[in-house]
Design an enzyme around this catalytic site. Structure first.
Site, PDB file in Angstrom:
ATOM      1  N   ARG A 102       0.894  -1.186   0.000  1.00  0.00           N
ATOM      2  CA  ARG A 102       0.000   0.000   0.000  1.00  0.00           C
ATOM      3  C   ARG A 102       0.917   1.216   0.000  1.00  0.00           C
ATOM      4  NH1 ARG A 102      -5.585   1.617   2.827  1.00  0.00           N
ATOM      5  NH2 ARG A 102      -6.177   0.081   1.283  1.00  0.00           N
ATOM      6  N   HIS A 129      -6.611   0.849  -7.157  1.00  0.00           N
ATOM      7  CA  HIS A 129      -7.056   0.024  -6.018  1.00  0.00           C
ATOM      8  C   HIS A 129      -7.752  -1.217  -6.590  1.00  0.00           C
ATOM      9  CE1 HIS A 129      -7.828  -1.115  -2.055  1.00  0.00           C
ATOM     10  NE2 HIS A 129      -8.691  -0.205  -1.647  1.00  0.00           N
ATOM     11  N   ASP A 222     -16.729   7.781  -3.090  1.00  0.00           N
ATOM     12  CA  ASP A 222     -15.543   7.597  -2.237  1.00  0.00           C
ATOM     13  C   ASP A 222     -15.255   8.959  -1.613  1.00  0.00           C
ATOM     14  OD1 ASP A 222     -13.171   6.686  -1.079  1.00  0.00           O
ATOM     15  OD2 ASP A 222     -12.017   6.725  -2.944  1.00  0.00           O
ATOM     16  N   CYS A 262     -16.451   2.275  -0.940  1.00  0.00           N
ATOM     17  CA  CYS A 262     -15.350   1.371  -0.571  1.00  0.00           C
ATOM     18  C   CYS A 262     -15.022   1.440   0.918  1.00  0.00           C
ATOM     19  CB  CYS A 262     -14.117   1.710  -1.401  1.00  0.00           C
ATOM     20  SG  CYS A 262     -13.616   3.436  -1.244  1.00  0.00           S
ATOM     21  N   ARG A 290     -14.433  -8.218   0.819  1.00  0.00           N
ATOM     22  CA  ARG A 290     -12.996  -8.042   0.556  1.00  0.00           C
ATOM     23  C   ARG A 290     -12.217  -9.300   0.964  1.00  0.00           C
ATOM     24  NH1 ARG A 290     -10.568  -3.076   0.097  1.00  0.00           N
ATOM     25  NH2 ARG A 290      -8.779  -4.428  -0.313  1.00  0.00           N
TER      26      ARG A 290
END
Ligand code: CP
Ligand code: NVA
Length: 307
Positions: A102, A129, A222, A262, A290
């Protein structure tokens, strides 16, 4: 060696395989099964930014399938100048089956993929992403039965989440409309690459949020300021105010439309409580999925044969 540095790295067939592996592992998990498919496997996570979902879903995915993981911040890994990226990647790759990163820069993920000698997964960079986008497609299939004829209206910043979602939509034949304020659209370079990659893709670009949502099956948003853009928060609040997803904007979408985010969300900025906690919201299902899609990704990267 398979990697997922961004959605552009994947083909339609790759996505279908990942979604199918995710579906079968989720079905087994629902029956209480924890098959040790990843026994003896090792995942290293190297993160430069905070994370709840990405970190824990990957660690849980590996643990439930019998493997192990180690989490390091970029500084702990020595990427603050202690060692070169190539050396860190080579060393971690010699211990690991996968490295999840990340990062701010996309280049750092690509450097890891170049040097690690094991599979590298982009767990978010400033420009992509992919794990979120794959998981969101999985959630849409669960909710709608299939992706056939479905379309997403993304209202907000042309950021990492929007970009990966647009590419995933192109790969899986989903319509994608984005409504962004002036100055915060998807970049011209990205749109040119999108159009070139998917000449028959159903993409629309607008600055009008109401027009964007009128035919959407999914209204997606988002945060207005992503990690690393905290100093722009006030400036962005003004530019994005007309793009808030609230009850009024949702009423311009079809009654069957779902709301997706998200997470993490900034409540009362990009979305109101009424929508995020309302009956159309599937944001918590997205977050839960996820982990299941992380399993599909890890298995696919190992070229796992489900037969
Ligand atoms: N959606 C998502 O990636 O969440 P985290 O930042 O908590 O990992
Ligand atoms: N666009 C957000 C997504 C967080 C999951 C960010 O980069 O901060």
């Amino acid at each position: 060696m398979r990697h997922i540095e961004s959605m552009f790295r994947l083909s339609t067939e790759d996505c279908r395989e990942i979604l199918s592996l995710s579906k079968s592992t989720k079905a087994r998990w629902a029956l209480g099964e924890r098959p040790p498919l990843l026994q003896g496997r090792m995942m290293t996570l190297v993160f430069e930014k905070p994370s709840l979902r990405t970190r824990v879903s990957f660690e849980a995915a590996v643990a439930q399938l019998g493997g192990g993981s180690v989490f390091l911040t970029c500084a702990e890994a020595g990427l603050n100048g202690r060692e070169s990226i190539a050396d860190v990647a080579r060393v971690l790759g010699s211990y690991s089956d996968w490295i999840v990163t990340r990062t701010f820069s996309q280049k750092l993920v690509e450097d890891f993929a170049q040097y690690a000698g094991c599979s590298v997964i982009n767990g978010l960079s400033d420009s992509a992403h992919p794990c979120q986008a794959l998981s969101d497609m999985f959630t849409m299939i669960e909710v709608f039965g299939s992706l056939e004829g479905r379309s997403i209206a993304y209202v907000g910043d042309g950021n990492n989440v929007a970009r990966s979602l647009a590419v995933a939509a192109g790969l899986l034949g989903v319509g994608f409309t984005i409504a962004s304020p002036l100055g915060y659209e998807l970049s011209d370079d990205f749109v040119a690459r999108l159009r070139k990659t998917f000449p028959k893709g159903n993409f629309k670009f607008t600055s009008d949020p109401r027009a964007a949502v009128t035919r959407a099956d999914v209204v997606y948003t988002d945060v207005w300021a992503s990690m690393g853009q905290e100093s722009e928060q006030d400036l962005r609040k003004r530019a994005f105010a007309p793009y808030q997803i609230n009850g009024e904007l949702m009423s311009a979408a079809p009654a069957h439309a779902k709301f997706m985010h998200c997470l993490p969300a900034k409540r009362d900025l990009e979305v109101t409580d009424e929508v995020l906690d309302g009956p159309q919201s599937i944001a918590i299902l997205q977050a839960a999925n996820r982990m299941h899609v992380a399993k599909g990704i890890l298995l696919w990267l190992l070229e796992f044969d489900p037969a």
